[in-house]
Structure formats: C-alpha cells, structure tokens
Design an enzyme around this catalytic site. Structure first.
Site, short mmCIF file in Angstrom:
data_model
loop_
_atom_site.label_atom_id
_atom_site.label_comp_id
_atom_site.label_asym_id
_atom_site.label_seq_id
_atom_site.Cartn_x
_atom_site.Cartn_y
_atom_site.Cartn_z
N GLU A 88 0.85 -1.22 0.00
CA GLU A 88 0.00 0.00 0.00
C GLU A 88 0.88 1.26 0.00
O GLU A 88 0.74 2.13 0.86
CB GLU A 88 -0.98 -0.01 1.19
N GLU B 277 -4.83 -8.90 -0.07
CA GLU B 277 -5.64 -8.55 1.11
C GLU B 277 -7.09 -8.47 0.68
O GLU B 277 -7.43 -7.65 -0.18
CB GLU B 277 -5.20 -7.21 1.73
O1 AHR Z 1 -5.05 -5.98 7.07
C1 AHR Z 1 -5.00 -4.82 7.81
C2 AHR Z 1 -4.38 -3.66 7.06
O2 AHR Z 1 -5.20 -3.29 5.99
C3 AHR Z 1 -3.05 -3.92 6.42
O3 AHR Z 1 -2.00 -3.76 7.30
C4 AHR Z 1 -2.99 -2.89 5.34
O4 AHR Z 1 -2.20 -3.28 4.26
C5 AHR Z 1 -4.44 -2.67 4.96
O5 AHR Z 1 -4.78 -1.34 4.90
#
Ligand code: AHR
Length: 522
Positions: A201, A325
């Site tokens: 990110e 994710e």
């Molecule tokens: O999964 C929780 C968080 O969500 C992670 O650390 C991040 O990459 C995302 O914003």
C-alpha cells in the site's frame, strides 16, 4: 470400422445427454450449466493463500507463543493452530504485513531472541514489538505448514540495500557476509522463497507515494532483488486498492516497468456502510447481511476493471493479479483494543468467503495469488484463540471445503439465477464455480446468498457422465450464527443430501444461507 462405430456411438450418446440435459433444464429459473469435458486455466492453489501480520494477536498469541509457553508448541509455534492450518492445506502465507511491512527492519528480527531490538508497532495499537518472531521463526512456520513463503519487503522506510540483503540472507547459497550471518544464526542451507512483495500500500501507509513515483522506486528496488541458485522470486509490485484503475495503468503501461514484476497486488475490503459505519461482526440484521454480500460481489467488477487494463498491455496474461488482502472488515469486538482489529466470524463471513473464492476461481486466467486478511485473531480470520483455547471459524470451514479446487482446472460454466431483493436493491441469489481435478473429479461450489428461502438449482453437467455425487453443506439457523470458545461447533459442515443426478443433470436444493460443495466422480 469398429473405431468409427465406437466414435459415432459415443458422439450420439453425448448428443443425447446434452439434448436431455437442455430439455430438462429449459424451464428452470436457476440454472448452472457446466461444460465438463473442456477444462480451462488452472485455478492456482495460491489463490487460497493467507496473511499474517504483526498486528494485534495474529502473530503473537495467535501463532507464536514462544519456546517456554505452557501452550503445546513446536519451536514456539502453537500446535493447535499449526494442525488446523495444515488441514486447510494452506498454499502460501504472507508476512510480516500489511502496513507493518513498511516499518519492519528484518535485521531486528534475527539472532538470539534476548538480544533483538524492540520497536513500537506504530500502526497497530502502539504496542512494543520485541521481534521475537522474525525471519527464522517465519520460515520455520512455513516449513511446518508445508506452504510457500510470501515475504513483503519494506519500501516505505527501508533501503534498497536492506531489501536486497534480506533476499540474499534468505535464498543465497554462495559465501557472503549475509549467508555467513544466516549460518551463524543456525541456518546452513538457503530457504526457498516463492513470493516477494516490493512494498505494501505504497499509495497509503507504505509511504503515500504517487503511482509515478512508486513505479520508479519499484524499478529501482526490483533491480537488486536477485534470483539466487534455483530460487525464482515472483516479485509482487504494489498495486491498487478497490477501483483505482489509474494506479494499474501507470504500473502496466511502460514495458520497462512491467518487466520488473510478475504480479500486481490488489487490496479490497468489504464494508457494510463505509469506513465509518462498519457495524458489528455478530450483531446485525438482514440489511447488513445484504450489504455485505453486495460489497463482496463487487470484487468481480474490481478484478474485471484491473484485468481489462492488464489485458491491453499483457494480452497473454503473463502478469498475475495478486489479491493479497481481502475480506470483511467490521468493528472490533466490544472491549478489545481498536488497533488490534479483532472481530468474530459468523455464517455471513462463510458466505462472503464462498463468494470471493468462486470469483477468484472464475478469474483463474488472471488472478494467480490471493490472501485472506488475516489468518488468526485479525479481521476475517479462519482461527480465533483465547489463551490456550482455539476455535475454527465458519470462514475456516469454507476454505477447507473449497480446497478441492487447488490446482484444478476451471470448467466453463454459465449461471442464471433469480435475484435476491432487499428493499430497492437486488443482487444475484447464487454464486457458483466448477473445476476438474487431475483425477477427473468435478467439484462444484455453490452458495445461496438468500437467507429467506431455499433455492432449487438445475445443473446440466455436459460432456461427461458420473457414477457418484457426494457433497457437504455449511449452514446454520441464524444469519449471525458463530463458533465460540464455549460452543465451537455451532457452525460446521455436514454431509449434503439435497441433490439428485439423472441423465447428466444435477438438481440441487440449496438451503437458505448456505454453502455447498459437490464432488462428481466417474
Ligand atoms: O489488514 C489490515 C491492514 O489493511 C493492512 O496492514 C494494510 O495493508 C491494509 O490497509
């Protein structure tokens, strides 16, 4: 002559089956046609991956309890969680973050545990991180699980040298300062590392970079991520979140940039009413159920949007989408640290998992890796722990039921179904995908999103005939049914009998709010 006769009769037989199947299903409102004899792309087992961040009680307590713990463990890793994850056949595990990755300095996490530097986990609860779980512990975990390592490097606050040395420490067999250091720390042979991400990110917590700036930085970092010996890194560039297609365009458009990675990450979390109104994980009504499913289904549009851009620059689909994710994000459980993201997991999450996994299966040509957020005690976990107790969540059971798709080949299919209407809005009632494994067994995974009614689905399976059909179902009485440490079996799979198979047509009665996986054997 005999051969021609056999061919002709098999052709006539097949034609007869197709005709019968189509005739019987003509009037069906809900129909899932599966072409069983023309397999498509491989559904990479890696889309069934998981993600463990140094966040809340995921690594510490959830996985790592330390060598001296009273909780039964193997090299400090709790046995109950280890065995449960092995059952899932998890293919790869992503670590150490998430946002934590771009604050992580790997040299803090090697060497004698008592000498390791402590840091503050600034993203997640401001707790002190003693680095007792580091590179060696993670690689041991992957070995014990029999899964591939997916390591996420630090771009945001790290250096090119630091990342390059980490890869060297992990994977080089040559004599060098890094490999000597590894040996001093007790590991003679290099490890195999399959996936390595260049930041996380980086448009947000990983450095707030623009797409153009990140692209340049990624090119620079990637240049020094070497393939040592036999190890071949699948480099994952930081990709977009949600519908941010311009990030994808920037990363993909220039051949010199896209030659520096094999996969492009994609993050998408499902929210009930936006980031400020995520709602409870357990205390909800049909409106929130519906909104969650609606948000989950968006994953399909999101993948299509990014894939369309990738198709322009990479029509042969060499670059993978890495959905590293995904999952439902609700409010934390009352009374728990807001920075620990601990949420319960209900039948709703099971349906959400089935929806996502079916979507990933159907995009097997482009989606090569995916990782649920997160493995234990964080967000849509497969496992929850409390002290020495452990419970498997409804999401866990869906992953177990769906693992029949690992490395199978996607079957062409067509789903037509009634809508599930709530208020002014509607979504499809059903989610489905089908694959064939190396033994010729066909697996069909289905979900009935409608919590109010069972649905009869007519499913002509064209091109092959089968002698046996078995199945499993996951459902419960209430939409918010969940497993607790006191009642751990409230939501668990059971044998499924609600199907018939006649003349090549499978008829399935899906209970309301259920997930069903069927196996067709020749
Ligand atoms: O999964 C929780 C968080 O969500 C992670 O650390 C991040 O990459 C995302 O914003």
């Amino acid at each position: 002559m005999r051969k021609t006769f056999l061919l002709l009769s098999s052709f006539l037989f097949m034609g007869c089956i197709i005709a019968t199947a189509q005739k019987e299903s003509q009037t069906a409102l809900n129909q899932f046609v599966v072409i069983a004899n023309n397999p498509g792309p491989v559904i990479s087992k890696d889309i069934y991956g998981h993600f463990s961040e140094h966040l809340g009680r995921c690594i510490y307590e959830g996985i790592w309890v330390g060598y001296d713990s009273k909780i039964p463990n193997t090299y400090g890793i709790r046995n109950d969680v280890l065995f449960a994850l092995r059952e899932l056949k998890i293919p790869n595990l992503r670590w150490p973050g998430g946002c934590f990755a771009d604050t992580y300095h790997w040299k803090d996490g090697i060497g004698p545990q008592e000498k390791r530097a402590s840091i503050v986990n600034t993203h997640w609860g401001g707790v002190t991180e003693d680095n007792s779980f580091g590179t060696h512990e993670f690689m041991k975990l992957t070995e014990l699980l029999g899964c591939d390592a997916y390591i996420n490097g630090n771009v945001g606050s790290g250096t090119v040298r630091e990342m390059a040395e980490w890869v060297e420490y992990l994977t080089s067999g040559a004599d060098s300062p890094m490999t000597r250091l590894r040996k001093e720390n007790g590991r003679e042979e290099p490890w195999k590392v399959k996936f390595f991400a260049i930041g996380n990110e980086n448009w947000g917590c990983g450095g707030n970079m623009t797409a153009e700036y990140y692209t340049d930085v990624m090119r620079q970092f990637s240049t020094y991520l070497n393939n040592y010996g036999e190890n071949r890194l699948y480099r994952v560039a930081c990709g977009p979140s949600d519908f941010n297609v311009s990030w994808t365009e920037t990363l993909m458009k220039d051949p010199a940039s896209r030659s520096r990675f094999q996969g492009l990450s994609l993050h998408y979390y499902s929210l009930v009413d936006g980031w400020n109104n995520k709602g409870s994980a357990t205390d909800f009504e049909e409106r929130q159920w519906f909104q969650t499913m609606r948000a989950n289904l968006q994953m399909d549009q999101i993948i299509k949007g990014h894939a369309a851009i990738m198709d322009r620059y990479d029509p042969q689909k060499i670059k993978g989408i890495v959905v590293d994710e995904w999952g439902n994000w609700f409010d934390v459980e009352p009374g728990t640290n807001p920075g620990f993201l601990y949420q319960q997991n209900t039948l709703r999450d099971a349906l959400s998992a089935a929806i996502h996994l079916n979507i990933f299966n159907l995009h097997a040509d482009r989606v090569k890796v995916a990782n649920l957020a997160q493995t234990v005690n964080v967000l849509q976990s497969v496992i929850l722990t409390e002290g020495d107790k452990m419970v498997m969540t409804p999401t866990y059971h869906v992953f177990r039921m769906f693992n029949v798709h690992h490395d199978s080949r996607l079957l062409q299919s067509d789903l037509k179904c009634e809508d599930y209407v709530y208020g002014e809005r509607k979504i499809p009632s059903l989610s489905a995908s089908a694959s064939v494994d190396s033994e010729g067994r066909v697996h069909i995974s289905l979900a009935n999103l409608n919590p109010n009614k069972p649905i009869e689905l007519v499913c002509p399976v064209i091109g092959e005939t089968f002698s046996k059909v078995t199945g499993e179902v996951l459902t419960a009485d209430a939409i918010n049914a969940h497993n607790t440490f006191e009642a751990s079996d409230k939501v668990k799979p059971a044998a499924f009998k609600g199907h018939t198979y006649k003349n090549g047509v499978l008829t399935v009665t899906l209970p309301a709010k259920s997930v069903v996986v069927l196996e067709l054997t020749k």
